[in-house]
Write a protein that holds these residues in place. Structure first.
Motif, short mmCIF file in Angstrom:
data_model
loop_
_atom_site.label_atom_id
_atom_site.label_comp_id
_atom_site.label_asym_id
_atom_site.label_seq_id
_atom_site.Cartn_x
_atom_site.Cartn_y
_atom_site.Cartn_z
N VAL A 32 0.85 -1.19 0.00
CA VAL A 32 0.00 0.00 0.00
C VAL A 32 0.89 1.25 0.00
CG1 VAL A 32 -1.68 1.32 1.37
CG2 VAL A 32 -1.94 -1.15 1.10
N ALA A 33 0.48 2.24 -0.79
CA ALA A 33 1.27 3.47 -0.92
C ALA A 33 1.14 4.34 0.32
CB ALA A 33 0.81 4.25 -2.14
N GLU A 34 2.22 5.04 0.61
CA GLU A 34 2.28 6.01 1.69
C GLU A 34 3.01 7.24 1.17
OE1 GLU A 34 2.77 3.45 5.71
OE2 GLU A 34 4.60 3.74 4.55
N VAL A 35 2.79 8.35 1.86
CA VAL A 35 3.49 9.58 1.53
C VAL A 35 4.71 9.68 2.44
CG1 VAL A 35 3.28 12.09 1.39
CG2 VAL A 35 1.30 10.65 0.92
N CYS A 36 5.86 10.01 1.84
CA CYS A 36 7.10 10.17 2.61
C CYS A 36 7.22 11.63 3.06
CB CYS A 36 8.32 9.87 1.74
SG CYS A 36 8.34 8.24 1.01
N GLY A 37 7.73 11.83 4.21
CA GLY A 37 8.03 13.18 4.65
C GLY A 37 6.82 13.97 5.10
N VAL A 38 7.07 15.24 5.38
CA VAL A 38 6.04 16.09 5.95
C VAL A 38 5.59 17.18 4.98
CG1 VAL A 38 5.58 17.68 7.86
CG2 VAL A 38 6.96 15.64 8.24
N THR A 39 6.47 17.65 4.14
CA THR A 39 6.11 18.73 3.22
C THR A 39 6.44 18.33 1.78
OG1 THR A 39 8.26 19.79 3.44
CG2 THR A 39 6.53 20.52 4.94
N VAL A 40 5.74 18.96 0.86
CA VAL A 40 6.02 18.78 -0.56
C VAL A 40 6.67 20.07 -1.04
CG1 VAL A 40 5.06 18.39 -2.85
CG2 VAL A 40 4.05 17.24 -0.86
N PRO A 41 7.94 20.03 -1.42
CA PRO A 41 8.60 21.24 -1.90
C PRO A 41 7.92 21.79 -3.16
CG PRO A 41 10.18 19.46 -1.55
CD PRO A 41 8.83 18.87 -1.41
N GLN A 42 7.93 23.08 -3.30
CA GLN A 42 7.31 23.76 -4.45
C GLN A 42 7.79 23.15 -5.77
OE1 GLN A 42 5.01 26.32 -4.39
NE2 GLN A 42 4.90 26.25 -6.61
N ALA A 43 9.04 22.80 -5.84
CA ALA A 43 9.61 22.26 -7.08
C ALA A 43 8.98 20.92 -7.48
CB ALA A 43 11.12 22.08 -6.92
N LEU A 44 8.34 20.23 -6.54
CA LEU A 44 7.75 18.92 -6.83
C LEU A 44 6.23 18.97 -7.01
CD1 LEU A 44 9.77 16.62 -4.42
CD2 LEU A 44 10.11 17.00 -6.87
N HIS A 45 5.61 20.13 -6.89
CA HIS A 45 4.15 20.22 -6.98
C HIS A 45 3.61 19.66 -8.29
CE1 HIS A 45 3.34 23.38 -3.61
NE2 HIS A 45 4.12 22.40 -3.20
N ALA A 46 4.21 19.99 -9.40
CA ALA A 46 3.73 19.48 -10.70
C ALA A 46 3.87 17.96 -10.77
CB ALA A 46 4.48 20.15 -11.85
N ALA A 47 4.96 17.43 -10.26
CA ALA A 47 5.19 15.98 -10.28
C ALA A 47 4.19 15.26 -9.37
CB ALA A 47 6.62 15.66 -9.87
N VAL A 48 3.84 15.86 -8.23
CA VAL A 48 2.85 15.26 -7.34
C VAL A 48 1.49 15.24 -8.02
CG1 VAL A 48 1.58 15.62 -5.19
CG2 VAL A 48 4.07 15.76 -5.20
N ARG A 49 1.13 16.33 -8.70
CA ARG A 49 -0.14 16.35 -9.43
C ARG A 49 -0.16 15.27 -10.51
NH1 ARG A 49 1.23 21.87 -9.51
NH2 ARG A 49 0.23 22.95 -7.79
N LEU A 50 0.96 15.08 -11.20
CA LEU A 50 1.06 14.04 -12.22
C LEU A 50 0.87 12.66 -11.59
CD1 LEU A 50 1.71 13.13 -15.12
CD2 LEU A 50 4.13 13.12 -14.45
N ALA A 51 1.53 12.40 -10.48
CA ALA A 51 1.39 11.11 -9.81
C ALA A 51 -0.06 10.87 -9.40
CB ALA A 51 2.30 11.05 -8.58
N ALA A 52 -0.73 11.90 -8.90
CA ALA A 52 -2.14 11.76 -8.52
C ALA A 52 -3.00 11.46 -9.73
CB ALA A 52 -2.62 13.03 -7.82
N ASN A 53 -2.75 12.14 -10.83
CA ASN A 53 -3.54 11.91 -12.05
C ASN A 53 -3.29 10.54 -12.66
OD1 ASN A 53 -4.93 14.35 -12.06
ND2 ASN A 53 -3.23 15.41 -13.05
N GLN A 54 -2.11 9.97 -12.43
CA GLN A 54 -1.78 8.67 -13.01
C GLN A 54 -2.19 7.50 -12.12
OE1 GLN A 54 2.42 8.97 -13.87
NE2 GLN A 54 2.01 9.78 -15.90
N CYS A 55 -2.67 7.78 -10.92
CA CYS A 55 -3.08 6.70 -10.02
C CYS A 55 -4.28 5.97 -10.64
CB CYS A 55 -3.46 7.25 -8.65
SG CYS A 55 -4.03 5.96 -7.51
N PRO A 56 -4.14 4.68 -10.93
CA PRO A 56 -5.21 3.95 -11.62
C PRO A 56 -6.50 3.79 -10.82
CG PRO A 56 -3.39 2.46 -11.10
CD PRO A 56 -2.97 3.84 -10.70
N VAL A 57 -6.43 3.96 -9.51
CA VAL A 57 -7.63 3.83 -8.68
C VAL A 57 -8.00 5.15 -8.01
CG1 VAL A 57 -7.36 1.35 -8.30
CG2 VAL A 57 -6.32 2.98 -6.70
N ALA A 58 -7.35 6.24 -8.39
CA ALA A 58 -7.63 7.58 -7.88
C ALA A 58 -7.57 7.63 -6.35
CB ALA A 58 -8.98 8.07 -8.39
#
Length: 89
Positions: A32-58
């Motif tokens: 099962v997936a988990e989130v690492c760390g406490v904050t998402v750096p600004q530089a990774l915001h677009a990549a996090v959105r991409l990962a969320a959009n690519q999740c096959p079960v949303a």
């Protein structure tokens, strides 16, 4: 930005980990997936959105601001999962 993984919904495909391994990980016993760390750096915001959009079960929600749920975006188009459990960053 906050990221929430609905661990009850997670399909254990690991797509989020493949997309952004420093932000997501899979639990060893069950995958099962988990989130690492406490904050998402600004530089990774677009990549996090991409990962969320690519999740096959949303199972990944991106909460853009702390202002409230009206800013919340869900990988499957703003669907909410009341009563769902997840990990928050």
């Amino acid at each position: 930005m906050r990221v929430v993984v609905d661990q009850d919904l997670c399909g254990t495909t690991g797509q989020c980990v493949l997309t952004l391994p420093g932000t997501f990980r899979q639990r060893i016993p069950d995958g099962v997936a988990e989130v690492c760390g406490v904050t998402v750096p600004q530089a990774l915001h677009a990549a996090v959105r991409l990962a969320a959009n690519q999740c096959p079960v949303a199972a990944i929600r991106v909460i853009e601001s702390e202002a409230g749920d009206d800013e919340e975006r869900h990988a499957a188009g703003d669907q909410r999962n009341p009563g769902g459990h997840g990990e928050t960053v």
